[in-house]
Each structure stands twice: as structure tokens, then as C-alpha cells.
Design an enzyme around this catalytic site. Sequence first.
Site, PDB file in Angstrom:
ATOM      1  N   GLU A 105       6.443  -7.117 -10.089  1.00 26.57           N
ATOM      2  CA  GLU A 105       7.337  -6.908  -8.998  1.00 26.57           C
ATOM      3  C   GLU A 105       8.325  -5.900  -9.234  1.00 26.57           C
ATOM      4  O   GLU A 105       8.933  -5.223  -8.611  1.00 26.57           O
ATOM      5  CB  GLU A 105       7.900  -8.054  -8.465  1.00 26.57           C
ATOM      6  CG  GLU A 105       6.717  -9.154  -7.923  1.00 26.57           C
ATOM      7  CD  GLU A 105       5.954  -8.358  -6.893  1.00 26.57           C
ATOM      8  OE1 GLU A 105       6.627  -8.010  -5.797  1.00 26.57           O
ATOM      9  OE2 GLU A 105       5.028  -8.664  -6.723  1.00 26.57           O
ATOM     10  N   SER A 385     -33.937 -10.491   7.517  1.00 30.47           N
ATOM     11  CA  SER A 385     -34.643  -9.775   8.576  1.00 30.47           C
ATOM     12  C   SER A 385     -33.735 -10.174   9.851  1.00 30.47           C
ATOM     13  O   SER A 385     -34.077  -8.997  10.836  1.00 30.47           O
ATOM     14  CB  SER A 385     -35.965 -10.353   9.039  1.00 30.47           C
ATOM     15  OG  SER A 385     -36.874 -10.010   8.026  1.00 30.47           O
TER      16      SER A 385
END
Length: 810
Positions: A105, A385
Site C-alpha cells: 500500500e 452441449s
Amino acid sequence: MSEEPEEPNGDQKPRPRRTGPRRLLPTWRTLLAATSVALLAGAGALITGYMLVEIPAPNSAAAAQNNVYLYSDGSQLARDGDINRQNVELDAVPESTRHAVLAAEDRDFYHQPAVDVVAMARAGWNMLRGEGKQSGSTITQQYVKNYYLGQEQTLTRKTKEFFIALKLDREASKDEILAGYLNTSYFGRHAYGVQAAAQAYYGKDAGDLTTAEGAYLAALLNSPNLYDVAAHPENRERAVARWKYVLDGMVKEGWLTPRERAAAKFPQPDPAKPPTGLSGQRGYIVEAVKQHLAARDILSEERLAQGGFRITTTIDRRKQDAFVKAVERELLSQLSEEREIDRHVRAGGTSIDPETGEVVAMYGGVDYTRQFVNNATRRDYQPGSTFKPFVYAAALEHRAKTRDGDPIGPDTTYNGDSGRTVVGPGGPTTWKPENEDQVDYGDIPVSTAMNKSVNAVFAQMGVDVGPARVKETAARLGLPDTTPGMAEAQGSISLGTTTPSTLDMAQAYATLANHGERIDHSLVKEIRHGGERVRVPEPATLRAVSRSTADATTAVLRGVVKSGTATAAQAAGRPAAGKTGTAEEDRAAWFAGYTPDLATVVAVMGQNPETGAHKPLYGAAGLPRVNGGGIPARIWAAYTAEALRGTPVRDFDLKPGKNRLPNASPSPSGSAGPSEPSDGPGAPEEEPTQVDGSEESPDASAPGRDDAENTGSGGDTGDDGANGERTPHKGGKAEGKDGEKKREEGGKNAGDRDRGKKADEQPGKPAKPSAGAADGKNPAAAASSPAPAAKASAGPLPQESPGASGSPRP
């Protein structure tokens, strides 16, 4: 006596007057004066702001309210949002964890002022350039925001943050500020502070964190929801990359040796332990809503976690209850503690109103407190499918043609033999996908191939259309571009080797149900906070495909329900269209279907409860195989029947255009079945969506991918028995076929047998036997590319007889 004026010195000349446009430009003296005034005014403003802005009392986040989630009718669905925080002294946090946070940070925290003006200016510039929200904040500024202010993205808040940070930096030590930051930062899983985060992710106190664990917690600060790999395994790659970034930063700053860095291994966090108040389906829905709000940039996870929101969802309480009961009756009641395989069974599903895009029901799993991962939104199982309708829709939308130049439509004939060689523009390739049980079907119409879920036909069709166009059509219908496996898949995509969620698939099928107009799905109707409404954007709409394409696809999918692999869906008692799908090795079974009112996708998955590994479902629920046409289709039917109970029965209003309604297809005996009235009159064909004519090669999926293409078969295992069981033909061949003999004929006629052919005008005429295919089993070596853009072609409008599209394989 007056004095005469002195004559000017001959060496001095009068300054020439400024003429023309130069008169309008300020002099350097003017500029200097203006700059001095601006600097003095700025300094005065800074001094004034510093004097006027006081360090306030801490905000009330530590006592934040719950968030309340409501069903669409306003009744309560769940409560969430308790703040989980335990403050610890800085000395109780390992130095390696502190360094990890700094590396992630603010690496210059101990050496720079409280405010980084350069970083703030850079962040503002990037935001102006449209590069998204930029922080530009130091740890001191983030702590001020967390502890004293709030998360609002306003200029007023940012100004206060600036002055408070300056004052705090003078009044508190760097260690005190860092300790406050570690105790107030949000790490996800309702954990505020490093101590709560250590317990939430690793079940230990912060003081016991290892270097690798501390680096992972530091990585979470950037995006807790995104990098929680236990809750979102599909984001593991990005989370590991962020973790490595933190460790590399520690090495760069001298806080970690290269040797220690090389020895570090990614620390897999523990499964999340959600609050018991989110048991059952409540937790799954709440997490899905959170993801939806963050993805649509409506509310960040951090702001939402502070509580106080009343969120009305789109979930219909009656439909949600119907979904749960359908799964319990058709699946859970069939499971036994005595069968080990039944411990691997998971289920997920999503239901969308096609006309509004609202998600009206979602089934995430048996219980959020027992199975934390939402099976409705996870993206790691192949749909098999159920992807094939997208291939067919792409063929219609782009007016694609077969290798022989015939327009692709419902009655176009393809060779459906298992293991047939896929043919590209340059000739036969080495890709030979197999059908389920290696069944040979000979020459069959596309509509019959859809009914029977024939891999060989759709593998060739996908190459004829072009993988780029197939992917484009799937994305326009609703599958996100970020769907795992979408970008790298080529020819294999036609057989369902991507891994969308049931939510993604329901979005795409809802677009087909809505005649090709996509309405982006929504999970939230209204948000209120403190009596004020939070803006919820209207769902975006898009003409994904033409109406004729969508309706023609629906017409073919109706045959799958009437006489194909999904006859179990007829139990819904409504006109329906849909498609079954089964992933390779039966790791998952799907049914995606819709009525004019409702689009619903159901998936049953196999997963080891201890390791999380995907597992085959052979033997689950006492069945030899779990297929899309079995349990998933029955769940779909039971849910749909109850969800639509009491509403008028609506038929499909189809306008598929010319040559896009299937003729009667031959039954296994070779005779046509009875005809039924047409779903709708033939209508003039609409213009398809314009696309470019780019071509791609149907190469294999990414290296190492454990999918059907890398084993010589499709992502879908092929045919799904209408009743959930498949009985292979003797020798794995269809009756009346000598498949072995045909394979021995070699590749000399492969090009002929692999080209699609126009359907015979006589629907009852038996298919002619085809020649053998070229040898080769590795689809990764396929060098073919999709056909060029097909020209429009019209033919005589066939008479529809949907009732004779063929019965399922016995």
C-alpha cells in the site's frame, strides 16, 4: 527665469509602444504579480483550511447497522453486515506482516509526508483520462478515511481527508498511524482489522501469521472480494499474482531476502465460515447480490459492509421456494449416505424473466453454512452441449455455409459418425471428436443432430461458421468475454469447453427466449440508506441477434424437448425449448431451457468435498450416469411447473424467416412421425448483425487443459438420454452401421464425407452410408480455419412438421 527642459541623453531611446496583438498579452511584471497573488492566496487557503478543519471523533463504523435484504415483494430475505473487529497493538503484529502491508500500500510510509501531492495529482489526471477510480492516497490518508470519515467519493470528503491527514501526521507517530490503519482496514469476510482477518482466513491470531500469510492478507486490501480464492477459485491466478507483487516489493525494500522469497509458497486460506444467519439459500443470494453491486459499480463491498442498507432484490419468494423444493425432490431425496459418490454431488441453478432480465430465483447449494461456494455463479464447470445452440445461432446470424456451399439451416445434412475428421478450408484436419458411446449416425439433418446432441455435426459446423463468430455470438447473447476458456478456445468451443456459470447461461438462453434482444440480468430492484434512495441503473439492452435467428434457434430447440434428449422437460406442462449437456467424464450435467415466460438453467456437478477437485458422477443417486436429460431436466420441469402455476399458458410467437423451420426428420425406423401445426408462419428474414470476415483456426484449447478436445472428443460427452440413462448400442455403434469397416477405408474420401449436405426432400429417406475418415487423434494439431463469410442464400420454404424430428436413442 524659467529653465529650459533638458534634452534627452543621446544614448537613451524611448521604449517603443506595444502594438497589434501584443497589446493584449500580459507583461512579465503582470505575470509575476499574478503568480505571487495566486501563491499567497493558495497559501492562505491552506493555512485557513488547516486552522478550520479539526480532527473529528471516530466515525460510527465500529457500530454499523446490519444490511437488510428483501424479496421482491418486500418481505425479509436475510440480514447481513455485522462488523467483525478486534483491535491489537502494533507489537502484536509480526514485523513481516507490517512490511507486507507497506509493500502493498505505501512503501515510503516512514519516509514521506502524510499527503503525497504528486500521487494525488497523478490519480486525478488518470481519472480525467477515463482510467477508472484512482486512489493516490497514503496509508495516513486511508486511515483518516477509514477511522474519521467515510467511503464517499466526494470533493468535500477528499478535502477534509487532506487537512486531517496533515494534522494527524503532526500529532501522532507513524507507528500509531500504522497501528490504527491495521485495525480499521477491511479485509473481506466481514473482517475489519488484521486480527479479525487472521482468524477469518487462517483461524489464528495475527501474531502467529507467517510471512506468506501476512503477504496474502496485505494483497487482500486492494480488493477483498476479488482475491478471496476460497470463495472465488476462478480468481486464483489474479490473487497469486497480487501476492507475488507484495513479496517482490518486500525484497525490493530489503525486508525479505531473495532466498526467503524463493522459498515462499502460496498460503491457501481456510474455507470461509459465514454467519449462521445466512444459512440455506440466503447466503448464496446475499453473496450474489454483493458481487452484482460491486460489478455494476453501484456499491463497493467495503461501503456495503459498513451497513445500514435496505436492498430489495429481484428474487421472487414463491419461485425461490419452488426451486429449492424441486432440487430436494428430484435430487437430494435420491442421495444416500451409504453411497460415497453421493457426497460429491452439488447442484446449482438460475432462473431469469426474459422480458425484464430480473433474476427471479437462484439455487446455490444445499446450505451456505455447509457449502460456501455458490454453485449458481461459479465458473469452473463445462456446460457441454448446452453450448451447441450458440453455434447454430451463429451459423444462422452470419448466413454461414457448409464446405459444399449450402446454407446452414435446420434441414442441412451433416455426417454424424463418431470420430469423423473435421474438415477446414485447407482440407481434412487431425481433429476427430467422438460422439457419446462412439455412436455413428450417418447423414442426418441439423435438427436431428441437435435433438440427439451429436458432437461430430457441431464440431464441423463450428469450423464452417468460424470460432471467432461463434464466440462473438455467445458473448452477444450473454456470456461474458471473461468467461474462463472463452479467449483461448478455438474449434473446441463448439462442444462447450468454456466454463460459464448457470447465471451466464441463463442470461444467454433468456436472450433467445426474448427473440434475440438481450436485457442484462439484474438482482436488485431498489436500495435505500438512511431513508434515501441509492441510484440503481436500468439494465442495459442490446439487439444480440436478429429475431429470425433467435426464433429459428428456438424452433430447433423445441424439438429437443418434444422428441430429443430432453423429453423429461415436458413434465412442466408448458411449451418449452431447451438443450441438455453433459461435461466430459460426467463431471457435470446441465439442462438449459425456457418457456416464453421463464429461462432457467440447472446444473448438477461432481466435487470432492475435501479437496475441491472435480469428480465424475458415475453411480450418483443410484444411476449409472447423471445426464442432462435426467435429473437436471426433471428439476427444471418441476420448478417451472410450480413457478408458473396459476399463470396463463403461453405459446412461442416465432418468426424464424424463410427456410428456418425444420422439416419432419426420419425416425430410427426410417419413417416420418406425425406432423404438428407450425409454431408460426414463415416471415421475411431480418438482416443479420453485421460482422467482419475474420478467420481463425480451430486449434485446441490452452496447453494442459483437461477437456474433451485434448482427448479426441468434445467437451460434451454427446447424447443425453431422455430419461437420464444412456444405453449404448452394441459395439458402440448405431444399429445398421459397420463403423469399423468405414474407419478402415482411410482418409482418401474424408473430404467428401465431412462436408455438410442439403437435406433430402424426402424426410423419410434413409441416410446414405459415408466413407471413412483420415487417421489422427490430436485436435491440437488441427490447422484448419473457419470458412469465409457466407453470402445470403434463399431456397424453397420447407413445410414444418416438428413432431417427426426423430426419437431419442434407446
